[in-house]
Design a protein around this motif. Structure first.
Motif, PDB file in Angstrom:
ATOM      1  N   HIS A 255      39.618  41.726  47.232  1.00 27.43           N
ATOM      2  CA  HIS A 255      40.100  41.405  45.891  1.00 27.43           C
ATOM      3  C   HIS A 255      41.120  40.263  45.981  1.00 27.43           C
ATOM      4  CE1 HIS A 255      41.312  41.967  41.746  1.00 27.43           C
ATOM      5  NE2 HIS A 255      42.586  42.089  42.137  1.00 27.43           N
ATOM      6  N   ASN A 256      40.982  39.300  45.108  1.00 28.93           N
ATOM      7  CA  ASN A 256      41.894  38.148  45.069  1.00 28.93           C
ATOM      8  C   ASN A 256      43.195  38.578  44.373  1.00 28.93           C
ATOM      9  OD1 ASN A 256      43.164  35.690  44.906  1.00 28.93           O
ATOM     10  ND2 ASN A 256      41.378  34.604  44.109  1.00 28.93           N
ATOM     11  N   PHE A 257      44.150  39.067  45.179  1.00 30.95           N
ATOM     12  CA  PHE A 257      45.402  39.580  44.603  1.00 30.95           C
ATOM     13  C   PHE A 257      46.334  38.464  44.163  1.00 30.95           C
ATOM     14  CE2 PHE A 257      45.776  39.456  49.224  1.00 30.95           C
ATOM     15  CZ  PHE A 257      46.900  38.673  49.412  1.00 30.95           C
ATOM     16  N   ILE A 258      46.041  37.217  44.508  1.00 33.43           N
ATOM     17  CA  ILE A 258      46.884  36.100  44.062  1.00 33.43           C
ATOM     18  C   ILE A 258      46.498  35.689  42.635  1.00 33.43           C
ATOM     19  CG2 ILE A 258      47.459  33.675  44.478  1.00 33.43           C
ATOM     20  CD1 ILE A 258      47.187  34.328  47.479  1.00 33.43           C
ATOM     21  N   ASP A 259      45.217  35.533  42.400  1.00 33.84           N
ATOM     22  CA  ASP A 259      44.772  35.154  41.048  1.00 33.84           C
ATOM     23  C   ASP A 259      44.746  36.341  40.091  1.00 33.84           C
ATOM     24  OD1 ASP A 259      44.484  32.561  41.911  1.00 33.84           O
ATOM     25  OD2 ASP A 259      42.370  32.827  42.476  1.00 33.84           O
ATOM     26  N   LEU A 260      44.455  37.560  40.608  1.00 37.75           N
ATOM     27  CA  LEU A 260      44.366  38.758  39.763  1.00 37.75           C
ATOM     28  C   LEU A 260      45.307  39.841  40.306  1.00 37.75           C
ATOM     29  CD1 LEU A 260      40.468  38.785  39.478  1.00 37.75           C
ATOM     30  CD2 LEU A 260      42.073  38.035  37.711  1.00 37.75           C
ATOM     31  N   PRO A 261      46.602  39.764  40.035  1.00 37.02           N
ATOM     32  CA  PRO A 261      47.570  40.723  40.595  1.00 37.02           C
ATOM     33  C   PRO A 261      47.762  41.998  39.771  1.00 37.02           C
ATOM     34  CG  PRO A 261      48.735  38.998  39.466  1.00 37.02           C
ATOM     35  CD  PRO A 261      47.278  38.695  39.274  1.00 37.02           C
ATOM     36  N   ASN A 262      46.962  42.243  38.741  1.00 38.18           N
ATOM     37  CA  ASN A 262      47.214  43.364  37.831  1.00 38.18           C
ATOM     38  C   ASN A 262      46.645  44.687  38.342  1.00 38.18           C
ATOM     39  OD1 ASN A 262      48.551  41.705  35.969  1.00 38.18           O
ATOM     40  ND2 ASN A 262      46.588  41.044  35.076  1.00 38.18           N
ATOM     41  N   ASP A 263      45.476  44.670  38.964  1.00 42.24           N
ATOM     42  CA  ASP A 263      44.841  45.899  39.448  1.00 42.24           C
ATOM     43  C   ASP A 263      45.545  46.357  40.731  1.00 42.24           C
ATOM     44  OD1 ASP A 263      43.215  48.012  39.934  1.00 42.24           O
ATOM     45  OD2 ASP A 263      41.333  46.895  39.769  1.00 42.24           O
ATOM     46  N   LYS A 264      46.372  47.387  40.617  1.00 36.43           N
ATOM     47  CA  LYS A 264      47.233  47.787  41.744  1.00 36.43           C
ATOM     48  C   LYS A 264      46.439  48.380  42.900  1.00 36.43           C
ATOM     49  CE  LYS A 264      51.399  48.548  39.025  1.00 36.43           C
ATOM     50  NZ  LYS A 264      52.459  49.526  38.619  1.00 36.43           N
ATOM     51  N   GLU A 265      45.443  49.205  42.624  1.00 31.79           N
ATOM     52  CA  GLU A 265      44.676  49.842  43.708  1.00 31.79           C
ATOM     53  C   GLU A 265      43.931  48.802  44.544  1.00 31.79           C
ATOM     54  OE1 GLU A 265      42.124  52.780  42.099  1.00 31.79           O
ATOM     55  OE2 GLU A 265      43.757  54.098  41.409  1.00 31.79           O
ATOM     56  N   LYS A 266      43.261  47.883  43.892  1.00 29.16           N
ATOM     57  CA  LYS A 266      42.537  46.829  44.609  1.00 29.16           C
ATOM     58  C   LYS A 266      43.500  45.887  45.327  1.00 29.16           C
ATOM     59  CE  LYS A 266      38.439  46.798  41.649  1.00 29.16           C
ATOM     60  NZ  LYS A 266      37.599  45.985  40.731  1.00 29.16           N
ATOM     61  N   VAL A 267      44.622  45.641  44.710  1.00 29.52           N
ATOM     62  CA  VAL A 267      45.629  44.755  45.328  1.00 29.52           C
ATOM     63  C   VAL A 267      46.162  45.377  46.614  1.00 29.52           C
ATOM     64  CG1 VAL A 267      47.969  43.841  45.038  1.00 29.52           C
ATOM     65  CG2 VAL A 267      46.281  43.540  43.225  1.00 29.52           C
TER      66      VAL A 267
END
Length: 399
Positions: free
Chosen positions: A193-205
């Motif tokens: 999961h691209n946690f830099i562009d999409l930081p909202n989903d905590k579990e995937k991040v």
């Protein structure tokens, strides 16, 4: 009556004979008697050090003196006289110091001049010793630099042989790079999961951060391990050594070229940090990242994240070096070209003046903070492994 008179006369005559002799003693006879007495004394045993007269004087019995009785009034007078004399001795007037004459002043002036001359001579001796020590140190430095230059020049002769065998060289270098990158790339088998562009989903991040930081940790551990002299590739060693010289350098990035002058005939002096910076830049961009981008890993986010982390650690370490006026005009930089299934590096000549990055198009330092702040202990381990990698690389190639 006559009989009585006669008897008295006889008595007077005998008395006068005893007390008053009829003859007077002659002077010569007395002197003779004294001489005879002295001869007798000489015959008596005496000590070596004492003469006869001194011996007689020493053996005379000392006369006992009777104590003299003084009345009380006279004794009190003597005590008062002693006290007065003692006080006079204590309370004496201070000696008047005579003023210095012209002769004294001349002597003092000469003494001061001699002291100054002596001090100047001592200072001159110390300055000579210091100057000789500085000259010796400069000569030793020059000799060391020339010896390093000769040493590297001798090693460059071997480079020409390996550069002719391009296929053999590339195969061995690629094999070494694959061994370094294998564990970090195989640890991730799926898309992250691209946690830099999409930081909202905590579990995937959280899952993505954990896997990506483990992958980066494996890569830096392998770099520190395989950069030791036992496990290093010999062909890669000569290639990296050639990049230190100005005549053999392939490209000149702005960040590195502004902080070093490279080795050439006019410049034979480079600091240890400058040499390590050149070596680390060439091995990371020319070999490690090229092999990472050419690998079979399909997660492009992970590849871009690893490249961004390596650039961040590189700039963080060597940004302390002072910038120099470089005469190199043909500066260059690498840029990422990302497609749907692949990432490539493209060389750009004359990048913009505001851009000091080695690779353009990667994640910024602010975007990388989410990865580095995930676990502070892991971020410290990453810094330590990168430091070990830099030290081992210098010791393997240039020490």
């Amino acid at each position: 009556m006559q009989q009585g008179k006669s008897s008295s006369i006889k008595f007077i005559q005998t008395q006068t004979v005893y007390e008053q002799p009829f003859f007077t003693p002659n002077i010569d006879i007395l002197s003779i008697s004294e001489n005879l007495y002295l001869e007798k004394i000489k015959k008596q045993p005496t000590s070596r050090d004492q003469s006869p007269r001194k011996w007689q004087e020493s053996h005379k019995k000392p006369l006992t003196q009777q104590p003299k009785i003084i009345p009380q009034q006279e004794a009190q007078k003597e005590v008062k006289q002693l006290q007065v004399n003692y006080d006079e001795k204590v309370i004496q007037p201070k000696e008047i110091i005579s003023k210095p004459t012209t002769e004294h002043k001349q002597i003092i002036g000469r003494a001061k001049a001699l002291l100054l001359q002596q001090r100047t001579l001592i200072m001159k001796k110390y300055l000579k010793i210091v100057s000789l020590a500085i000259i010796a140190a400069i000569r030793i430095k020059k000799s060391l630099n020339y010896s390093l230059w000769k040493k590297y020049q001798m090693q460059l002769k071997n480079i020409t042989f390996f550069l002719k065998l391009e296929l053999l060289q590339t195969e061995r270098i690629n094999a070494w790079c694959k061994a370094v990158c294998a564990k970090s790339l195989t640890s991730v088998n799926q898309q992250l999961h691209n946690f830099i562009d999409l930081p909202n989903d905590k579990e995937k991040v959280d899952q993505s951060l954990m896997k990506s930081i483990n992958s980066c940790q494996f890569l830096l551990e392998n770099l520190a391990y395989f950069s030791q002299q036992k496990y290093f590739c010999e062909e890669l060693k000569y290639y990296l050594l050639s990049q230190v010289f100005l005549d053999h350098k392939v490209y000149f990035s702005k960040f590195v070229s502004n902080r070093t002058l490279y080795l050439h005939t006019k410049n034979r002096q480079i600091k240890v940090e400058e040499l390590t910076m050149i070596l680390v830049e060439s091995i990371l961009i020319d070999q490690i990242l090229m092999n990472i981008f050419d690998s079979n890993q399909k997660c492009l986010f992970l590849l871009k994240l690893i490249a961004s982390l390596l650039q961040y650690l590189f700039i963080k370490k060597f940004n302390r070096l002072k910038q120099k006026k470089s005469n190199i005009q043909k500066l260059s930089a690498h840029q990422i070209i990302q497609t749907q299934n692949r990432i490539k590096l493209n060389l750009i000549t004359n990048p913009s003046n505001n851009n000091d990055l080695l690779i353009i198009g990667l994640f910024s330092d602010e975007e990388m903070q989410s990865l580095l702040n995930y676990k502070k202990t892991v971020s410290k381990i990453l810094d330590q492994n990168f430091e070990r990698f830099c030290c081992n690389l210098y010791m393997t190639i240039l020490a």
